[in-house]
Design a protein around this motif. Sequence first.
Motif, PDB file in Angstrom:
ATOM      1  N   THR A  78      55.103  80.364  31.676  1.00 36.52           N
ATOM      2  CA  THR A  78      54.689  80.906  30.374  1.00 36.52           C
ATOM      3  C   THR A  78      53.383  81.691  30.452  1.00 36.52           C
ATOM      4  OG1 THR A  78      53.614  78.791  29.912  1.00 36.52           O
ATOM      5  CG2 THR A  78      55.862  79.107  29.056  1.00 36.52           C
ATOM      6  N   ASP A  79      52.741  81.708  31.606  1.00 35.81           N
ATOM      7  CA  ASP A  79      51.469  82.421  31.757  1.00 35.81           C
ATOM      8  C   ASP A  79      51.674  83.934  31.726  1.00 35.81           C
ATOM      9  OD1 ASP A  79      50.214  80.010  32.005  1.00 35.81           O
ATOM     10  OD2 ASP A  79      49.766  80.200  34.148  1.00 35.81           O
ATOM     11  N   ARG A  80      50.695  84.611  31.147  1.00 36.23           N
ATOM     12  CA  ARG A  80      50.661  86.077  31.176  1.00 36.23           C
ATOM     13  C   ARG A  80      49.951  86.488  32.457  1.00 36.23           C
ATOM     14  NH1 ARG A  80      46.551  89.505  29.970  1.00 36.23           N
ATOM     15  NH2 ARG A  80      45.357  87.889  28.891  1.00 36.23           N
ATOM     16  N   ILE A  81      50.549  87.410  33.205  1.00 36.93           N
ATOM     17  CA  ILE A  81      49.947  87.893  34.447  1.00 36.93           C
ATOM     18  C   ILE A  81      49.341  89.270  34.197  1.00 36.93           C
ATOM     19  CG2 ILE A  81      50.339  88.486  36.875  1.00 36.93           C
ATOM     20  CD1 ILE A  81      50.858  85.520  36.178  1.00 36.93           C
ATOM     21  N   GLN A  82      48.047  89.368  34.444  1.00 37.66           N
ATOM     22  CA  GLN A  82      47.362  90.658  34.327  1.00 37.66           C
ATOM     23  C   GLN A  82      47.139  91.207  35.721  1.00 37.66           C
ATOM     24  OE1 GLN A  82      44.149  91.237  31.407  1.00 37.66           O
ATOM     25  NE2 GLN A  82      42.850  91.792  33.143  1.00 37.66           N
ATOM     26  N   VAL A  83      47.441  92.486  35.904  1.00 34.80           N
ATOM     27  CA  VAL A  83      47.276  93.138  37.202  1.00 34.80           C
ATOM     28  C   VAL A  83      46.254  94.263  37.050  1.00 34.80           C
ATOM     29  CG1 VAL A  83      48.415  94.415  39.048  1.00 34.80           C
ATOM     30  CG2 VAL A  83      49.639  92.584  37.858  1.00 34.80           C
ATOM     31  N   ASP A  84      45.260  94.231  37.919  1.00 35.49           N
ATOM     32  CA  ASP A  84      44.205  95.241  37.921  1.00 35.49           C
ATOM     33  C   ASP A  84      44.222  95.913  39.291  1.00 35.49           C
ATOM     34  OD1 ASP A  84      41.945  96.759  37.482  1.00 35.49           O
ATOM     35  OD2 ASP A  84      40.541  95.079  37.478  1.00 35.49           O
ATOM     36  N   VAL A  85      44.497  97.207  39.314  1.00 36.58           N
ATOM     37  CA  VAL A  85      44.586  97.956  40.570  1.00 36.58           C
ATOM     38  C   VAL A  85      43.510  99.038  40.561  1.00 36.58           C
ATOM     39  CG1 VAL A  85      46.065  99.399  42.032  1.00 36.58           C
ATOM     40  CG2 VAL A  85      47.084  97.574  40.644  1.00 36.58           C
ATOM     41  N   ARG A  86      42.742  99.081  41.646  1.00 37.53           N
ATOM     42  CA  ARG A  86      41.699 100.113  41.779  1.00 37.53           C
ATOM     43  C   ARG A  86      41.811 100.760  43.148  1.00 37.53           C
ATOM     44  NH1 ARG A  86      35.897  98.286  41.099  1.00 37.53           N
ATOM     45  NH2 ARG A  86      36.375  97.079  42.943  1.00 37.53           N
ATOM     46  N   ILE A  87      41.489 102.042  43.196  1.00 35.70           N
ATOM     47  CA  ILE A  87      41.381 102.743  44.474  1.00 35.70           C
ATOM     48  C   ILE A  87      39.909 103.061  44.686  1.00 35.70           C
ATOM     49  CG2 ILE A  87      41.977 104.812  45.788  1.00 35.70           C
ATOM     50  CD1 ILE A  87      44.639 104.862  44.326  1.00 35.70           C
ATOM     51  N   LEU A  88      39.404 102.663  45.864  1.00 36.47           N
ATOM     52  CA  LEU A  88      38.013 102.910  46.216  1.00 36.47           C
ATOM     53  C   LEU A  88      37.945 103.791  47.459  1.00 36.47           C
ATOM     54  CD1 LEU A  88      38.213  99.581  45.329  1.00 36.47           C
ATOM     55  CD2 LEU A  88      35.809 100.134  45.085  1.00 36.47           C
ATOM     56  N   HIS A  89      36.877 104.553  47.570  1.00 34.89           N
ATOM     57  CA  HIS A  89      36.666 105.476  48.686  1.00 34.89           C
ATOM     58  C   HIS A  89      35.452 105.031  49.484  1.00 34.89           C
ATOM     59  CE1 HIS A  89      35.089 109.480  50.259  1.00 34.89           C
ATOM     60  NE2 HIS A  89      36.211 109.272  50.903  1.00 34.89           N
ATOM     61  N   LYS A  92      29.467 106.923  53.038  1.00 33.71           N
ATOM     62  CA  LYS A  92      28.089 106.589  53.415  1.00 33.71           C
ATOM     63  C   LYS A  92      27.853 105.085  53.482  1.00 33.71           C
ATOM     64  CE  LYS A  92      26.444 110.918  51.615  1.00 33.71           C
ATOM     65  NZ  LYS A  92      25.926 111.622  50.474  1.00 33.71           N
ATOM     66  N   GLY A  93      28.814 104.369  54.063  1.00 36.58           N
ATOM     67  CA  GLY A  93      28.657 102.942  54.310  1.00 36.58           C
ATOM     68  C   GLY A  93      28.970 102.031  53.148  1.00 36.58           C
ATOM     69  N   ALA A  94      29.516 102.573  52.057  1.00 35.91           N
ATOM     70  CA  ALA A  94      29.817 101.723  50.892  1.00 35.91           C
ATOM     71  C   ALA A  94      31.152 102.124  50.279  1.00 35.91           C
ATOM     72  CB  ALA A  94      28.711 101.862  49.854  1.00 35.91           C
ATOM     73  N   TRP A  95      31.825 101.144  49.647  1.00 40.35           N
ATOM     74  CA  TRP A  95      33.068 101.402  48.910  1.00 40.35           C
ATOM     75  C   TRP A  95      32.703 101.805  47.488  1.00 40.35           C
ATOM     76  CZ3 TRP A  95      37.429 102.104  51.299  1.00 40.35           C
ATOM     77  CH2 TRP A  95      37.636 101.492  52.533  1.00 40.35           C
ATOM     78  N   LEU A  96      33.108 103.013  47.130  1.00 39.75           N
ATOM     79  CA  LEU A  96      32.773 103.556  45.815  1.00 39.75           C
ATOM     80  C   LEU A  96      34.027 103.695  44.966  1.00 39.75           C
ATOM     81  CD1 LEU A  96      30.385 106.388  47.049  1.00 39.75           C
ATOM     82  CD2 LEU A  96      29.774 104.090  46.274  1.00 39.75           C
ATOM     83  N   PRO A  97      33.919 103.431  43.655  1.00 41.59           N
ATOM     84  CA  PRO A  97      35.093 103.576  42.794  1.00 41.59           C
ATOM     85  C   PRO A  97      35.510 105.040  42.674  1.00 41.59           C
ATOM     86  CG  PRO A  97      33.150 102.994  41.502  1.00 41.59           C
ATOM     87  CD  PRO A  97      32.744 102.968  42.941  1.00 41.59           C
ATOM     88  N   THR A  98      36.794 105.243  42.453  1.00 42.25           N
ATOM     89  CA  THR A  98      37.330 106.584  42.200  1.00 42.25           C
ATOM     90  C   THR A  98      37.821 106.629  40.752  1.00 42.25           C
ATOM     91  OG1 THR A  98      39.588 106.022  42.849  1.00 42.25           O
ATOM     92  CG2 THR A  98      38.087 106.761  44.604  1.00 42.25           C
ATOM     93  N   LEU A  99      38.428 107.731  40.392  1.00 43.30           N
ATOM     94  CA  LEU A  99      38.989 107.874  39.047  1.00 43.30           C
ATOM     95  C   LEU A  99      40.272 107.082  38.864  1.00 43.30           C
ATOM     96  CD1 LEU A  99      38.633 111.742  38.697  1.00 43.30           C
ATOM     97  CD2 LEU A  99      37.196 110.003  37.640  1.00 43.30           C
ATOM     98  N   TYR A 100      40.826 106.559  39.950  1.00 39.87           N
ATOM     99  CA  TYR A 100      42.165 105.984  39.914  1.00 39.87           C
ATOM    100  C   TYR A 100      42.127 104.468  39.760  1.00 39.87           C
ATOM    101  CZ  TYR A 100      42.868 110.608  41.742  1.00 39.87           C
ATOM    102  OH  TYR A 100      42.847 111.963  41.900  1.00 39.87           O
ATOM    103  N   SER A 101      42.677 104.006  38.652  1.00 38.78           N
ATOM    104  CA  SER A 101      42.809 102.574  38.422  1.00 38.78           C
ATOM    105  C   SER A 101      43.918 102.355  37.398  1.00 38.78           C
ATOM    106  CB  SER A 101      41.494 101.962  37.937  1.00 38.78           C
ATOM    107  OG  SER A 101      41.169 102.456  36.662  1.00 38.78           O
ATOM    108  N   ILE A 102      44.488 101.167  37.448  1.00 40.59           N
ATOM    109  CA  ILE A 102      45.535 100.776  36.503  1.00 40.59           C
ATOM    110  C   ILE A 102      45.235  99.344  36.073  1.00 40.59           C
ATOM    111  CG2 ILE A 102      47.996 100.316  36.176  1.00 40.59           C
ATOM    112  CD1 ILE A 102      48.564 102.182  38.522  1.00 40.59           C
TER     113      ILE A 102
END
Length: 197
Positions: A78-89, A92-102
């Motif tokens: 009966t639980d609701r499953i939430q899915v969060d998808v992000r693409i990171l780039h 310069k040594g770090a993972w940065l967010p992009t415009l793409y997420s769901i």
Amino acid sequence: MYLFQALILLIIFFSFTYTYTYIPIAEDEDIFHACAHQTGKVYNFDTLFDLSETNFRMDGESVIFNGNFTTIWDVKPTDRIQVDVRILHFDKGAWLPTLYSILVYDFCPLMFNDKQYWYTIFIGNLINLEEVRNKCLNSPGTVYRSGNCNLTATFDTFEKLSGLYKLEIKLTAYNKLGIPRPTVICTELKGELRRIN
């Protein structure tokens, strides 16, 4: 004067109507990695599925998957499953967010929708699709059977992309009162993006 302005508008229009097609190239067949920098009870895909009867292999630049995988996540049907998808780039040594997420607020009603991206890549390849059609990730003990499935898919974007990227997939279960379950699933898939047009 107006001709010059019309020319500028045409250039802007065509620059936004052209898309680039990319294919992700996985680092290796071990594609599911634990998410970095997570707090609390956050676990990898092996807490969501028993993957002992699965096979992942590289075929050229594609990852091919087949086998049986069983849901073992300790949640309720009966639980609701939430899915969060992000693409990171990686830059310069770090993972940065992009415009793409769901963000899919309630994944289960959409899991078997043939218009969804995950269906065309993965769900549509299930051998026992009709048998499991009414079972979601919140149904422990469900066995999904997959034939050979190419997990490498192309996508189109208006942006020019290059370098190392990662797809971060996070699943959270919420009980009937909207309270999150303590165990969260998070996995990362890393690879390069290669432009094919």
